[in-house]
Design an enzyme around this catalytic site. Sequence first.
Site, PDB file in Angstrom:
ATOM      1  CG  HIS A 211      12.326  -7.222  36.399  1.00  0.00           C
ATOM      2  ND1 HIS A 211      11.267  -8.034  36.735  1.00  0.00           N
ATOM      3  CD2 HIS A 211      12.758  -7.676  35.199  1.00  0.00           C
ATOM      4  CE1 HIS A 211      11.072  -8.931  35.786  1.00  0.00           C
ATOM      5  NE2 HIS A 211      11.962  -8.730  34.828  1.00  0.00           N
ATOM      6  CD  GLU A 212      15.152  -5.889  32.923  1.00  0.00           C
ATOM      7  OE1 GLU A 212      15.817  -6.904  32.626  1.00  0.00           O
ATOM      8  OE2 GLU A 212      13.931  -5.780  32.678  1.00  0.00           O
ATOM      9  CG  HIS A 215      16.396 -10.862  34.096  1.00  0.00           C
ATOM     10  ND1 HIS A 215      15.923 -12.154  33.981  1.00  0.00           N
ATOM     11  CD2 HIS A 215      15.313 -10.050  33.937  1.00  0.00           C
ATOM     12  CE1 HIS A 215      14.600 -12.114  33.757  1.00  0.00           C
ATOM     13  NE2 HIS A 215      14.209 -10.850  33.737  1.00  0.00           N
ATOM     14  CD  GLU A 241      10.535 -12.427  33.978  1.00  0.00           C
ATOM     15  OE1 GLU A 241      11.523 -12.503  33.216  1.00  0.00           O
ATOM     16  OE2 GLU A 241       9.981 -11.358  34.264  1.00  0.00           O
TER      17      GLU A 241
HETATM   18 ZN    ZN Z   1      12.259 -10.155  33.251  1.00  0.00          ZN
END
Ligand code: ZN
Length: 447
Positions: A211-212, A215, A241
Site C-alpha cells: 500500500h505505502e 503512494h 489513495e
Molecule cells: Zn493510503
Amino acid sequence: MSVSDKMGELLQALSDPGVSGESDNITRRMVEECKKDYDRNRKIPPELNQEYVVLTSKAENVWEDAKHNDDFASFQPYLEKIVAINLQFIDLWGYEGHKYNTLLDMYEPGMTVEKLDAVFGTLRQRAVPLLQAIQASPHQPDRSFLQQQFAKEQQKQFSLFILKELGYDFEAGRLDETVHPFATGLNPGDVRITTRFLPDDVVSAVMATVHECGHALYEQNIGEELYGTNLAGGVSMGIHESQSRFWENMIGRSKAFWNRYYGDLQRHFPGQLDSTDVDTFFHAVNHIEPSLIRIEADELTYNLHIMVRYEIEKGLFDGSMKVADLPEIWNAKYKEYLGIVPPSNSVGVLQDVHWSGGSFGYFPSYSLGNMYAAQLLNTLQQQMPNLFELVEAGNLQPIKAWLVENIHRHGKLYQPNELIRRVTGEELNPEYLIKYLEQKYKAVYGL
Ligand code: ZN
C-alpha cells in the site's frame, strides 16, 4: 510572506489574462494553485487561525484520552468548537450549494456532495447485498494457518523483496518500521516508507508495505519538469489513495500475484506455510467480514465505513446533526450498513484521529481511491489485456510504467476529474469498483 499584500499583487499580475495567456501550462497551473492557497488563507483572520491551531492541537490530546477512557463527553465540547470554527471558515471562504463542498474541495478539488451522494448511493445499493451473500456463503476461508509466530526479520526481508519487485527505488527512499504505516516524500529523490510487523500476522506487513509503496511510486515518479514547483506532488488525496489501493488490492490481493509470489513467501518462513496451499492463502487474504475498525476493514466493507463518516460530516455541516448525538447516530449507522454495533465509543465514534485535527472532508478520499483504482484497472486491462499474465510472471514493470506515464509524472498538472477523464475517457464512475468487487468475490466465495 505567503499571505502578504505583495504576494497578492504578484499573483494578480500573473493571473492577468494577457500574461497567463502567454504562459506555458506549467506556469499557469502553478499560479492557479498558488492563488487558490493565497485566497483561502487571506480570508481567515490571523487571530481566528491561531485560535483554531491551538484548539486542534489540544483536541488531539483530549481525543487520545477520550478514546482510551471511552469518554465521549470529554471530547464533545472540543469537537463542537472545531465544527463551529469550520463553519466560520466556510462562511469566510464562501461556498456553492452544500457548505460541506468547501471542505471536500480541500482534499479532492472539484468534488461535491451532489456527486458523492450519487456514487455512494450506487455503491451502497450493490455493496450491501453482496456482503450479505458473502456472509451467507458456506465457502468461508480457513485462516487457522495464520495463528503462528512469524519472525520480524523475515517479514522485513520479504517486504524488501516485494518492494524491489514493485519497482520502488531504493536510491530514492528506504523502508522503516512504525506503529501506523505511512509514506512520506520530501521530494521525488527521497520518498520513504514505513510498515508495521505484527508477530502473529504475516499478511499485515506485506499489505501495508505494498500500500505505502503505491503512494511512494507516485511521489518518486513526478515529472522532472515539475521538480521544485508547487505541482510536484499528488494531485489529490483520492488520486493518491487510488495508487496505494491499486497495488495493495487489485494487484497485491490478486490470485495472479500470489501464484507468482506465494512460493517466495513460503521460503521466507521455512516450514511454517508448507501445509497451506496458495488457494487457501489467497482466500485468507481476501477474507470479507464486517468489523468495527475502519483501518482493519477489507476492501468491500471499507467503503461502508467511509459512508458512515461521510453522512455524519454532511449532517454536521448542514445542521441536521449535533455533535452530542454522534455516538447514537454512529452506532445506528453501523447497525444499518454493517450489521454490527460497537460495544463502546472507543471502537465506535472515537476510533479515528481525523476530527480532532479538524480534517473534515478527508474521509471520502479513501473510497474515491478505491473507485478511481478500479476505473484505472479497467482502462489498463483494455490497453494491456495480458495484465494478469504479466503479474503471474512477476513482470510488474509495464504496469508501473503505465501508471507513471498516465498518472505519476503529471503531478498536479491536471485536476483530479480532468486527469481521470484523460486516462479513462470518462468521469468518476462507481460502476467499475462494483463490477470488480462482484466479479472477484463471487469467485472467491463461490456465489
Ligand atoms: Zn493510503
